[in-house]
Every structure is written in C-alpha cells, then in structure tokens.
Design an enzyme around this catalytic site. Structure first.
Site, PDB file in Angstrom:
ATOM      1  NE  ARG A  58      -1.534  -1.517   3.497  1.00  0.00           N
ATOM      2  CZ  ARG A  58      -2.616  -2.222   3.723  1.00  0.00           C
ATOM      3  NH1 ARG A  58      -3.742  -1.639   4.012  1.00  0.00           N
ATOM      4  NH2 ARG A  58      -2.580  -3.523   3.698  1.00  0.00           N
ATOM      5  CB  THR A  59       3.782   2.428   1.910  1.00  0.00           C
ATOM      6  OG1 THR A  59       3.129   2.065   3.118  1.00  0.00           O
ATOM      7  CG2 THR A  59       4.498   3.747   2.099  1.00  0.00           C
ATOM      8  CE  LYS A  86      23.336  -7.888 -10.848  1.00  0.00           C
ATOM      9  NZ  LYS A  86      23.485  -7.109 -12.082  1.00  0.00           N
ATOM     10  NE  ARG A 108       8.079   1.061   3.871  1.00  0.00           N
ATOM     11  CZ  ARG A 108       6.855   0.640   4.199  1.00  0.00           C
ATOM     12  NH1 ARG A 108       6.497  -0.593   3.977  1.00  0.00           N
ATOM     13  NH2 ARG A 108       5.988   1.482   4.723  1.00  0.00           N
ATOM     14  CG  HIS A 136       5.682   4.796   8.128  1.00  0.00           C
ATOM     15  ND1 HIS A 136       5.652   5.505   6.946  1.00  0.00           N
ATOM     16  CD2 HIS A 136       4.977   3.656   7.901  1.00  0.00           C
ATOM     17  CE1 HIS A 136       4.948   4.816   6.058  1.00  0.00           C
ATOM     18  NE2 HIS A 136       4.536   3.694   6.609  1.00  0.00           N
TER      19      HIS A 136
HETATM   20  C1  NCD Z   1       3.400  -0.104   8.364  1.00  0.00           C
HETATM   21  C2  NCD Z   1       4.881  -0.132   8.128  1.00  0.00           C
HETATM   22  O1  NCD Z   1       5.347  -0.585   7.092  1.00  0.00           O
HETATM   23  O2  NCD Z   1       5.574   0.320   9.008  1.00  0.00           O
HETATM   24  N1  NCD Z   1       2.598  -0.369   7.244  1.00  0.00           N
HETATM   25  C3  NCD Z   1       2.407   0.555   6.288  1.00  0.00           C
HETATM   26  O3  NCD Z   1       3.183   1.454   6.069  1.00  0.00           O
HETATM   27  N2  NCD Z   1       1.269   0.442   5.615  1.00  0.00           N
HETATM   28  C4  NCD Z   1       3.010  -0.945   9.486  1.00  0.00           C
HETATM   29  C5  NCD Z   1       3.247  -2.407   9.388  1.00  0.00           C
HETATM   30  O4  NCD Z   1       3.998  -2.895   8.553  1.00  0.00           O
HETATM   31  O5  NCD Z   1       2.673  -3.110  10.226  1.00  0.00           O
END
Ligand code: NCD
Length: 320
Positions: A58-59, A86, A108, A136
C-alpha cells in the site's frame, strides 16, 4: 505556507504549524482525488524515484499514485532486481540514482537511520517511507488527517496505541505527532512488546486492554511485526488475541463514538477481530488508505515547491 524543509525524514523535525500546513493541503487533495479527472501539473517535468528496500504494497502504491496525480515522472526501483542483491551498498545505489537527476527520492529501508544518512549524500529532496523501527512520517500524518476529519480536531483527544509498540515505526511517529498537537497518548501492550524508554514520551502505559481503552476517542491497532521479532515475544497468537486483540467486548470500554484505526497490513484474528475491522460505523481503516494518497500528494507538492525555490535562489546567487 510554513513548511520550508528540504526533506521529510521524520515527525521529530516538524513544528505544529508545519503539520497543519501539510494537513490543510492534504484536505484539498482528498477532494481532488475524488474527481473523475485527477491530474495536476504541479510536478510536471520532475522525476520521482521510489526506492523500496523492504516489501510494501500500500505505501509504494500510494506514493506512486500521489506522484502520478501531480504529474511527475515516477519510477519504481524494484530491489529484487537491483544491484543491492549483488552487494552494492545503499549509498552507492543512491549516488548512482542521484547522478540521473531525480528531484525526489522516496525511500523505505529496514535499517533505522538509513534514510537520514542517504539524505546527506544526494542533492534532491528525500522522503522517508519508513526506516526500520525509527519513523514513518507520512503514516502519522495520514493518521492525523483521518482523525481530524472524523473528530473535527487533532488536539485534546485521548488516543490509545495498542499492540507491538516495540517494533513499530508507526507507533513512534504517531506518538511524536500526537504529542506535538497536545493529545494524550496511552500505550497498551504486553511488557515484552513495550520499549524500555517509553516513559520519556510522557504517555501512560497499560498492559490491560480494558483499563487502557476506558474513555478513549481513538483506538489505533498495530500489526504484530513478526519479521522484526527474533524470539518468543508472545506465548501464542491465540493467547495474544485473547488478551490484546481488539474485539467488541474490549472496544465497549472506549467512548461510544471512538474510531478504530489500523495502518495495515492486518492480521485478522491476531491483533484485530475481522468484524470490528469491517464495521463501517467504527472502523476508519479504508479512510486511512484514502488519506494516505492525499497526504503523500501534499508532502511531495510541498517538497517540490521548496526544491524549486532553493534552486531558484542558487541560480540568482550564481548570476551575481
Ligand atoms: C506499516 C509499516 O510498514 O511500518 N505499514 C504501512 O506502512 N502500511 C506498518 C506495518 O507494517 O505493520
């Protein structure tokens, strides 16, 4: 406009006014995203690269849509096929991409602090999409927008953050944001999943759901982050659900109009009962996803404006 930063690395660096600026612009992007034609040229000609070193559905989708709706050229770098496999370091990957002149890097990474380090090495704007257990920021901002729209305000509320606090960057960013906006935060979870220094955040800590949920306005559930656990943090998932999983019985202790949130992905039957998650009277989980795109549009737009202003100033200085 009061948001003047070069990067968005964490809530830690934001002032309440900056948070309000982002949320106000995001409100406008919510309406914009509900139109049939949802395309602006705010970032026309600019390049956004999404670098996700950790799996994300989703992110990553949310950042991709946000960039595209603003007219940027968006590239997703899939780590599975990248040189990282690699043996290339994060910094070398970043420098290679930097040489291609992106304007925005959305990153990320599984290591806390990796995104801050990267921001020091590149000359574009960097947006933290989650680094280890650290921060986050866009998740906390979208949660704040969801709360503000449901409750009409984002201050003076009592918010319970429940479950695996220890491994959660979502909890940390939310704790910082809610504190800055003058809300009361309660952390609820087993002592094994509670980080040691929580007292310094000035929140109340509970290991009993019913006591912790008494009278709260917002119930924020967290996923049990099994991939970040290296030992026996919980006896069993069944036992965990019994004590800490959100069900109707425990939710009855919160305010009658309390909302239920979860950042996703959910473990139904582990931290949350499926019926509660799907109850549109209480759950705002789908709204959180919608607010996610709008908040990311606002952050990208503001960072791009700041970058253009900075480059404009540099060009003027080079001229004189
Ligand atoms: C969160 C994350 O990745 O930190 N999820 C997200 O961003 N949708 C929380 C999670 O992974 O539980």
């Amino acid at each position: 406009m009061s948001f003047r930063a070069r990067h968005l690395l964490g809530i830690e660096h934001l002032a309440p006014d900056e948070i309000r600026t982002i949320l106000d612009l995001a409100d406008r992007y919510v309406e914009f995203s509900r139109r049939t034609v949802k395309k602006s040229d705010a970032l026309a000609g600019m390049t956004q690269i999404n670098m996700f070193f950790e799996n994300s559905t989703r992110t990553q989708a949310s950042f991709e849509l946000a960039g595209k709706r603003l007219g940027a050229d968006v590239m997703n770098m899939s780590v599975a096929q990248s040189s990282v496999k690699k043996g290339e370091t994060l910094i070398d990957t970043a420098l290679t991409l930097n040489a291609m002149h992106p304007d925005l890097l959305v990153v990320r990474h599984h290591a806390s602090g990796a995104v801050n380090l990267l921001a020091e090495k590149v000359n574009c704007a960097v947006l933290n999409a989650g680094d280890g257990r650290h921060e986050h920021p866009t998740q906390a901002l979208l949660d704040a927008l969801t709360i503000r729209r449901a409750k009409g305000r984002i201050q003076g509320l009592t918010v319970a953050i429940c479950g695996d606090i220890q491994h959660s960057r979502v909890a940390r960013s939310n704790l910082l944001l809610l504190g800055k906006m003058d809300n009361r935060v309660r952390l609820i979870g087993p002592p094994t999943l509670m980080p040691s220094g929580v007292a310094e955040f000035g929140c109340e800590v509970f290991d009993d759901m019913k006591a912790g949920l008494a009278g709260v306005d917002v119930v924020m559930m967290l996923r049990l982050q099994k991939e970040r656990m290296d030992g026996g943090f919980i006896p069993s998932e069944r036992e965990y659900f019994h004590r800490f999983g959100l069900d109707a019985d425990k939710l009855a202790h919160a305010k009658e109009d309390a909302i239920v949130m979860h950042p996703g992905p959910m473990n139904r039957g582990v931290e949350i009962d499926g019926t509660i998650a799907d109850d549109i009277q209480r759950s705002v989980i789908q709204e959180q996803v919608e607010m996610g795109v709008a908040v990311r549009m606002a952050c990208i737009d503001l960072l791009a404006q700041n970058l253009r202003a900075e480059r404009g100033r540099a060009a003027v200085e080079a001229d004189v």
